[in-house]
Design a protein around this motif. Structure first.
Motif, mmCIF file in Angstrom:
data_model
loop_
_atom_site.group_PDB
_atom_site.id
_atom_site.type_symbol
_atom_site.label_atom_id
_atom_site.label_comp_id
_atom_site.label_asym_id
_atom_site.label_seq_id
_atom_site.Cartn_x
_atom_site.Cartn_y
_atom_site.Cartn_z
ATOM 1 N N ALA A 17 0.828 -1.435 0.284
ATOM 2 C CA ALA A 17 -0.421 0.304 0.589
ATOM 3 C C ALA A 17 1.089 1.778 -0.204
ATOM 4 N N GLN A 18 1.930 1.401 0.770
ATOM 5 C CA GLN A 18 3.062 2.243 0.498
ATOM 6 C C GLN A 18 4.041 2.663 -0.393
ATOM 7 N N LEU A 19 3.766 1.122 -1.158
ATOM 8 C CA LEU A 19 4.766 1.321 -2.449
ATOM 9 C C LEU A 19 3.268 2.158 -3.105
ATOM 10 N N ALA A 20 2.254 2.148 -3.367
ATOM 11 C CA ALA A 20 0.954 1.856 -4.689
ATOM 12 C C ALA A 20 0.963 3.806 -4.251
ATOM 13 N N GLU A 21 1.364 4.350 -2.451
ATOM 14 C CA GLU A 21 0.864 5.287 -2.183
ATOM 15 C C GLU A 21 2.027 6.252 -2.485
ATOM 16 N N PHE A 22 3.585 5.986 -3.017
ATOM 17 C CA PHE A 22 4.680 6.511 -3.031
ATOM 18 C C PHE A 22 4.717 6.255 -4.833
ATOM 19 N N VAL A 23 4.481 5.789 -6.312
ATOM 20 C CA VAL A 23 4.695 5.470 -7.096
ATOM 21 C C VAL A 23 3.519 6.590 -7.251
ATOM 22 N N ARG A 24 2.013 6.546 -7.346
ATOM 23 C CA ARG A 24 0.772 7.355 -7.507
ATOM 24 C C ARG A 24 1.183 8.471 -6.957
ATOM 25 N N TYR A 25 2.150 9.209 -5.784
ATOM 26 C CA TYR A 25 3.157 10.374 -5.794
ATOM 27 C C TYR A 25 3.679 10.931 -7.006
ATOM 28 N N GLN A 26 4.479 10.517 -7.463
ATOM 29 C CA GLN A 26 5.869 10.560 -7.789
ATOM 30 C C GLN A 26 4.871 10.914 -9.609
ATOM 31 N N VAL A 27 4.414 9.826 -9.440
ATOM 32 C CA VAL A 27 3.533 10.022 -11.793
ATOM 33 C C VAL A 27 2.960 11.169 -11.094
ATOM 34 N N LYS A 28 2.202 11.242 -10.609
ATOM 35 C CA LYS A 28 1.369 12.420 -10.030
ATOM 36 C C LYS A 28 2.175 13.939 -10.677
ATOM 37 N N LYS A 29 2.999 14.368 -9.731
ATOM 38 C CA LYS A 29 4.023 15.327 -9.715
ATOM 39 C C LYS A 29 4.583 15.270 -11.426
ATOM 40 N N LYS A 30 4.627 14.419 -11.678
ATOM 41 C CA LYS A 30 5.727 15.308 -13.438
ATOM 42 C C LYS A 30 4.191 14.732 -13.876
ATOM 43 N N LEU A 31 3.366 14.286 -13.606
ATOM 44 C CA LEU A 31 1.797 14.590 -15.034
ATOM 45 C C LEU A 31 1.758 16.423 -14.572
ATOM 46 N N ILE A 32 2.073 16.656 -13.859
ATOM 47 C CA ILE A 32 1.778 18.214 -13.283
ATOM 48 C C ILE A 32 3.038 18.813 -14.212
ATOM 49 N N VAL A 33 3.759 18.289 -13.763
ATOM 50 C CA VAL A 33 4.690 19.202 -14.784
ATOM 51 C C VAL A 33 4.815 19.651 -16.444
ATOM 52 N N GLN A 34 3.847 17.855 -16.785
ATOM 53 C CA GLN A 34 3.659 17.893 -18.307
ATOM 54 C C GLN A 34 2.275 19.077 -18.459
ATOM 55 N N ARG A 35 2.108 19.236 -18.006
ATOM 56 C CA ARG A 35 0.622 19.738 -17.813
ATOM 57 C C ARG A 35 1.447 21.445 -17.960
ATOM 58 N N LEU A 36 2.079 21.864 -16.975
ATOM 59 C CA LEU A 36 3.235 23.066 -16.620
ATOM 60 C C LEU A 36 3.891 23.165 -18.094
ATOM 61 N N LEU A 37 4.800 22.548 -18.363
ATOM 62 C CA LEU A 37 5.439 22.465 -19.897
ATOM 63 C C LEU A 37 4.525 22.619 -21.124
ATOM 64 N N ALA A 38 3.600 22.111 -21.185
ATOM 65 C CA ALA A 38 2.518 22.182 -22.376
ATOM 66 C C ALA A 38 2.022 23.092 -22.555
ATOM 67 N N GLU A 39 1.538 23.982 -21.256
ATOM 68 C CA GLU A 39 0.760 25.168 -21.208
ATOM 69 C C GLU A 39 1.648 26.523 -20.946
ATOM 70 N N ASN A 40 2.811 26.344 -20.658
ATOM 71 C CA ASN A 40 3.262 27.496 -20.421
ATOM 72 C C ASN A 40 5.096 27.149 -21.256
ATOM 73 N N GLY A 41 5.626 26.498 -21.172
ATOM 74 C CA GLY A 41 7.030 25.640 -21.356
ATOM 75 C C GLY A 41 7.986 26.920 -22.067
ATOM 76 N N GLU A 42 7.302 26.370 -23.805
ATOM 77 C CA GLU A 42 7.817 28.339 -24.445
ATOM 78 C C GLU A 42 7.639 29.413 -23.434
ATOM 79 N N THR A 43 6.959 29.846 -23.319
ATOM 80 C CA THR A 43 7.353 30.779 -22.860
ATOM 81 C C THR A 43 8.444 31.284 -21.726
ATOM 82 N N ALA A 44 7.831 30.228 -20.855
ATOM 83 C CA ALA A 44 9.115 30.127 -19.795
ATOM 84 C C ALA A 44 10.036 29.554 -20.232
#
Length: 249
Positions: free
Chosen positions: A80-107
């Motif tokens: 359960a802790q393993l699943a929670e850890f992985v989901r958290y890390q993947v969520k961070k990665k998805l957020i980064v991907q969204r931020l780059l898609a929205e603001n990457g070239e301007t940044a």
């Protein structure tokens, strides 16, 4: 925000060693991840049966021995802790991907000075007259930059033949950076004053950045950190209120 798990004595110890701000940043990151509006596609990825195995495979964790070692590193004691850890890390990665898609070239345009790299030579002397003497000698080929730096420079660059870098354009003194930004490789700049020194600078090489995978990784972390920073003031206030109210000094 959930109450911080660390009791006040441990928070005081973090503050004593200058690490409390890092702890607040971690709490702010957790708040960002928990409140972020993930898309339907993102939710599908997070619910994938292969989420954990794919994540571990990307890390090179492919057998039980390496998994046990990896879990020990992150204090993971159950599936359960393993699943929670992985989901958290993947969520961070998805957020980064969204931020780059929205603001990457301007940044990229905004932070290009952090991504470009320059290699330059510098001589630092206390006298304007000496700086000009060296400048003309260098310009006429009467002395090499490395010899001049080793013999006359009062800075640490005297031990590296005057060479500095590669560094980003945010690292040098602003007076140096302003010249390097507009300079051409091989250009020798006329002496100028920076703080108490007179400098002679030559731009050796410019490493121009492009909007590639390396730049996107750097920009993704910058954008993510900026988003986390938006949560930090309120998280800090809540942490302070919680422990002042519940624990005697």
């Amino acid at each position: 925000m959930a109450k911080a798990e660390l009791p006040r004595p441990y928070l005081r110890r973090l503050a004593l060693h200058g690490s409390l701000n890092t702890f607040v940043k971690d709490l702010a990151e957790e708040q960002l991840v928990s409140q972020y509006p993930f898309s339907t596609d993102d939710q599908a990825k997070l619910a994938s049966d292969s989420l954990i195995s794919d994540y571990l495979s990307d890390l090179g964790v492919v057998d039980q021995a390496s998994l046990d070692q990896w879990c020990q590193k992150y204090l993971i004691d159950s599936p359960a802790q393993l699943a929670e850890f992985v989901r958290y890390q993947v969520k961070k990665k998805l957020i980064v991907q969204r931020l780059l898609a929205e603001n990457g070239e301007t940044a990229f345009l905004k932070f290009k000075d952090r991504l470009d790299r320059v290699l330059y030579s510098v001589i630092r002397v206390p006298s304007e007259a000496l700086a000009y003497h060296l400048f003309y000698a260098l310009d006429h080929g009467e002395i090499t930059f490395s010899d001049a730096a080793e013999r006359f420079s009062d800075g640490v660059e005297s031990r590296s033949a005057g060479i500095v870098g590669p560094v980003d354009l945010c690292t040098p003194h602003p007076e140096i950076a302003s010249r390097l930004k507009r300079g051409r490789p091989g250009e020798l700049f006329e002496p100028f004053k920076a703080d108490e020194w007179f400098l002679v600078v030559s731009l050796l090489y410019r490493f121009e950045s492009s909007y590639d995978d390396i730049s996107r990784r750097t920009l993704g972390q910058l954008l993510f950190s900026a988003k986390v920073a938006e949560f930090m003031p309120e998280v800090s206030k809540q942490l302070l209120r919680t422990h002042l109210a519940s624990t005697p000094v």
